[in-house]
Design a protein around this motif. Structure first.
Motif, short mmCIF file in Angstrom:
data_model
loop_
_atom_site.label_atom_id
_atom_site.label_comp_id
_atom_site.label_asym_id
_atom_site.label_seq_id
_atom_site.Cartn_x
_atom_site.Cartn_y
_atom_site.Cartn_z
N CYS A 33 0.83 -1.20 0.00
CA CYS A 33 0.00 0.00 0.00
C CYS A 33 0.87 1.25 0.00
O CYS A 33 1.82 1.34 0.77
CB CYS A 33 -0.91 -0.01 1.22
SG CYS A 33 -1.86 1.50 1.39
N CYS A 93 -6.45 0.60 5.20
CA CYS A 93 -7.00 1.91 4.86
C CYS A 93 -8.02 1.85 3.73
O CYS A 93 -8.64 2.84 3.39
CB CYS A 93 -5.89 2.88 4.50
SG CYS A 93 -5.15 2.56 2.90
N TYR A 143 -7.44 1.41 0.56
CA TYR A 143 -6.88 1.74 -0.75
C TYR A 143 -7.02 0.54 -1.69
O TYR A 143 -6.86 -0.60 -1.26
CB TYR A 143 -5.40 2.10 -0.58
CG TYR A 143 -4.64 2.18 -1.88
CD1 TYR A 143 -4.64 3.34 -2.64
CD2 TYR A 143 -3.94 1.07 -2.36
CE1 TYR A 143 -3.94 3.41 -3.84
CE2 TYR A 143 -3.24 1.13 -3.56
CZ TYR A 143 -3.25 2.30 -4.30
OH TYR A 143 -2.59 2.36 -5.48
#
Ligand SMILES: Nc1ncnc2c1ncn2[C@@H]1O[C@H](COP(=O)(O)OP(=O)(O)OP(=O)(O)O)[C@@H](O)[C@H]1O
Ligand SMILES: [Zn+2]
Ligand SMILES: [Zn+2]
Length: 836
Positions: free
Chosen positions: A536, A557, A559
């Motif tokens: 990430c 998160c 993403y």
């Protein structure tokens, strides 16, 4: 006017102190300890909880503001729970309001709503009327308008509202409102039969639909929900509305209970006659409940020993005395099967609380407890706050589970809260497990310190239950060395032993549970040419490959990016995707055993509400041969046709940087092994590993909890880890490293000063008075970056009860201002369970 001391819901450390307010005369009598109130605070109206009603305030009364409103007729928190919140905030170093809010159902977490109305002396110009005719009309008609609603429906009116507020033509008022209230349903209350007949005669012939509705009401003369009536009479609610408009029938708002288990019937179950072993274990618990004595028990019963039956009979005892009971089970073990066992025995007296309920359902279950309609609460961690007033018994099933520690603030441990509530109520606390945590076990056999709150530790009474019910044997466990398999040329995912055993089950029509210990298992993208792995861009974490959507996702998160076609680093096309572990196993099963019916249970297949339940029902009804999954399949399941349990990658979590890794591995393997052969058919367990000699795996083969735990406890003692020493971690996060480092160093230095002053030696070894304090760090956290913020941590390891949490609170107060100014976030974890 009297004074109320209020914890205002501003969850920051610098506002973390109570504030005094005046109780206006019209609210006198409504404001009690535990009341939820709306109070003015820094120009806003916020929610707060009344902590006490002091004789007087230290602040000059003329400077005190009055409470704006009381939000509930009955205080949602009892004085006992308010006191518990104060204790929690000191025990785990969190703002008081955070501890208090944790006890309220989400539906009661108030939100400030703004209302606007015309100022009494407002003079509207012709231009105003020309520009906003509808807005003015709505104001005149309704008096006040809810701002959020207005802006949502008519965003084009924002400018006018703002201008008028500024010009003083509009006034704004704030009010704290619940996110959710009780659910009401429009209900048709039929008039008398005579009136119905008259109405039928009066209706013109062409109003056939309306006649149907009236005819139905005449035949079924009782209140009925509008929607249900429309369906029953084969028409729409519009038809019913036209009848109400004519005044022929009446509509009322009626409160209804959202019951997540409505429409489900539970076969009543009677207490089973206890086996002699169960009786022996039951006696001391029953005795404590009878005498209303606070006692903590560790019920150490192997899998399938009948612990749940003992829970049920202990609860029955408490209920017969007019007392109440809380049962905590780990979230993922809160299966329909588990709920059913309690509902079957205690029927409607059971309230169920878990995260898969909607917040409305949770609220209704909570009210059932609050209003005394339920006397047994079964739920996950937060059910420990069930608002009972006469607790007789608290049970924590699978007490070793990590889910009992909340990982966000308040970072409380339900076991300690249970002990505390038990002390206050004179209630028995039963901690049950086949694989107790080393903390509880060590305390119970008195080779380690007690458990519970600091300074009020208790020693649990040790109650062993070493045999399965009806002398059923524990399943035979074989450990398979996968290195050996490889040497013999087997590169498959399944060892020969497991493949043979599976084949046998398929032939006999029996079932298999397969556990993939997923933590640390390959779920990433890797380049075979250069070794690149996708990670990430915001967190130092490998991205996970999702085959279904063909993208790479960050589990921390959120993403995500599309799967690359070539290696982003060296452009090689030899980039390989590893599916999520369970998907890969599912494919391997299908190709190795053609026609096999597999149910896969993991985060991807169980997100939908009720899916977990559906899969298990399907498996119980033997519509599948294999239940394949992660940790989820390890707990609480009791299926008679499961005779084989296989574990893939048993050692996957052993190398995690956590001193509890060995303990967790042993617990998981023992629990999943316990799913096999729980009824007439004997069970077998096959564990595949690359580290067969590791104690936490080898002891599973011998069902040797004692051997494993004593060895592990010796090890912990030598290193000063819990339960012998205590830990406290401070995590600091920020976008920039240097700032973190210097603030971390300041924290560490101040803590070292305090340790030295308390007589701790600099080398961290215990001094003559047994006090030892080691301040470690600051160092980068195991997850060094998350959501673009770097993370550093300091860990304090200490023995002999120095007041490390107290020092931490002091030092944090000193650092608070600097941290706030620079935007550094500080997180404390007292007695952390997760070291990542
Ligand atoms: N006294 C009894 N007589 C007959 N059957 C019993 C008795 N007690 C329990 N059983 C049955 O034995 C099985 C195992 O019991 P139970 O599920 O209560 O064990 P447990 O210790 O809670 O299991 P685990 O911790 O492994 O989930 C169940 O099917 C239960 O109905
Ligand atoms: Zn590459
Ligand atoms: Zn991320």
């Amino acid at each position: 006017m009297s004074v109320a001391r209020v914890s205002v819901d501003v969850p920051t450390r610098d506002a973390d102190r109570p504030f005094d307010y005046l109780v206006p005369a019209h609210l006198e009598g409504w404001v009690e300890v535990g009341s939820r109130v709306a109070v003015p605070f820094g120009g806003r109206t916020l929610q707060g909880i009344v902590l006490e009603l002091p004789e007087d305030s230290e602040v000059d009364r003329r400077r005190l503001k009055p409470i704006a409103d009381v939000l509930d007729a009955v205080p949602p928190l009892s004085p006992e729970l308010v006191e518990l919140g104060i204790w929690m905030s000191e025990r785990w170093l969190c703002p008081l309001t955070v501890a208090l809010q944790a006890m309220l159902p989400a539906a009661l977490k108030g939100r400030t709503e703004k209302y606007i109305s015309a100022a009494p002396n407002a003079e509207w110009t012709p231009l105003d009327r020309f520009e906003q005719p509808e807005l003015l009309e709505a104001l005149e008609r309704q008096g006040t308008l809810k701002l959020s609603q207005l802006l949502q429906q008519h965003p084009e009116r924002v400018a006018a509202v703002k201008r008028w507020l500024k010009e003083g033509k509009l006034e704004e008022r704030q009010q704290v409102e619940d996110r959710l209230s009780v659910k009401t349903v429009l209900t048709v209350v039929p008039p008398s039969e005579a009136e119905l007949r008259r109405a039928l005669l009066e209706l013109p012939g062409r109003a056939a639909k309306q006649r149907d509705v009236l005819a139905y009401l005449l035949a079924n003369h009782e209140p009925i929900a509008q929607q249900a009536l429309a369906e029953a009479a084969g028409t729409t609610t519009a038809v019913i509305r036209s009848l109400t408009d004519k005044g022929l029938i009446e509509l009322e708002s009626v409160t209804v209970q959202r019951d997540p288990y409505a429409g489900r019937s539970f076969e009543p179950s009677a207490p089973l006659p206890l086996t002699p072993a169960q009786q022996q274990a039951f006696a001391p618990i029953a005795d404590a409940v009878d005498r209303e004595a606070h006692r903590v028990f560790l019920l150490h019963g192997v899998t399938g020993s009948g612990k749940t039956e003992l829970y049920l009979q202990s609860i029955e005892k408490a209920l017969r005395q007019g007392r109440e009971a809380i049962v905590l089970v780990p979230e993922i073990a809160l299966t329909p099967q588990m709920v059913e066992r309690f509902k079957s025995r205690f029927g409607a007296r059971v309230a169920v609380l878990h995260s898969r309920l909607s917040s409305g359902e949770r609220y209704d279950e909570w009210r059932k407890i609050r209003e005394g309609r339920a006397t047994v609460a079964v739920g996950a961690r937060s059910a420990i706050f069930a608002p009972f007033s006469r607790l007789g018994l608290i049970i924590i099933d699978e007490e070793h589970e990590t889910t009992y520690k909340q990982e966000e603030s308040p970072k409380y441990h339900a076991r300690d809260v249970a002990v505390r509530r038990g002390q206050r109520h004179g209630a028995a606390v039963v901690l049950g497990s086949a694989t107790p945590s080393l903390e509880t076990y060590g305390a119970a056999i008195e080779i380690a310190p007690g458990i519970g709150g600091r300074g009020e530790e208790v020693v649990p009474v040790y109650v062993p239950l070493p045999q399965r019910v009806a002398d059923r044997p524990l399943p035979r466990v074989s450990i398979i060395d996968m290195r050996e398999e490889l040497r013999l040329g087997n590169r498959a995912m399944f060892s020969r032993a497991l493949a043979d055993a599976l084949r046998e089950r398929l032939a006999r029509g029996e079932q298999t549970v397969l556990l993939l210990n997923r933590r640390g298992y390959a779920t990433f993208v890797m380049c075979r040419s250069c070794g690149y792995t996708a990670s990430c861009p915001h967190c130092d974490i490998a991205l996970t490959y999702h085959r279904g959507s063909r993208n790479l996702r960050c589990h921390y998160c959120g993403y995500s990016e599309r799967e690359p076609e070539a290696c982003p680093s060296c452009a090689s096309p030899h980039i390989r995707f590893f599916g999520t572990g369970t998907q890969k196993v599912e494919e391997a099963l299908a190709s190795t055993f053609p026609g096999i019916r597999v149910i896969r249970m993991d985060v991807d297949t169980t997100t939908e509400k009720g899916s977990h339940e559906r899969w298990l029902t399907e498996f119980r009804e033997r519509r599948a041969d294999v239940l394949l999954g992660t940790q989820m399949v390890a707990k609480g399941l009791d299926f008679p046709y499961v005779t084989l349990v296989g574990v893939l990658a048993a050692d996957a979590a052993l190398r995690l940087p956590d001193f509890r890794a060995a303990e967790r591995t042993f617990q998981l393997l023992t629990q999943v092994a316990g799913r096999a052969g729980r009824h007439e058919l004997p069970g077998e367990v096959i564990v595949q590993t690359y580290e067969p000699e590791h104690a936490s795996i080898a002891s599973v083969e011998r069902h040797d909890y004692r051997g494993f735990s004593h060895q592990e406890l010796r090890h912990r003692r030598a290193l000063g880890y819990p339960p012998y020493g205590r830990l406290l971690t401070l995590t600091l996060t920020h976008e920039q490293v240097p700032l973190l480092l210097s603030m971390g160093q300041t924290f560490a230095a101040r803590m070292r000063e305090r340790a030295a002053a308390a007589g701790a030696k600099a080398d961290g070894r215990p001094g003559p008075d047994g006090i030892a304090v080691e301040v470690l760090g600051p160092v980068p956290s195991p997850i060094a970056r998350l959501k673009d913020r770097y993370r550093f941590q300091c860990m304090i390891k200490y023995q002999g009860n120095p007041d490390v949490p107290g020092w931490t609170a002091e030092v944090l107060k000193e650092l608070q201002e600097g941290a706030k100014r620079h935007g550094v976030q500080l997180g404390v974890d007292v007695d952390p369970q997760m070291m990542l």
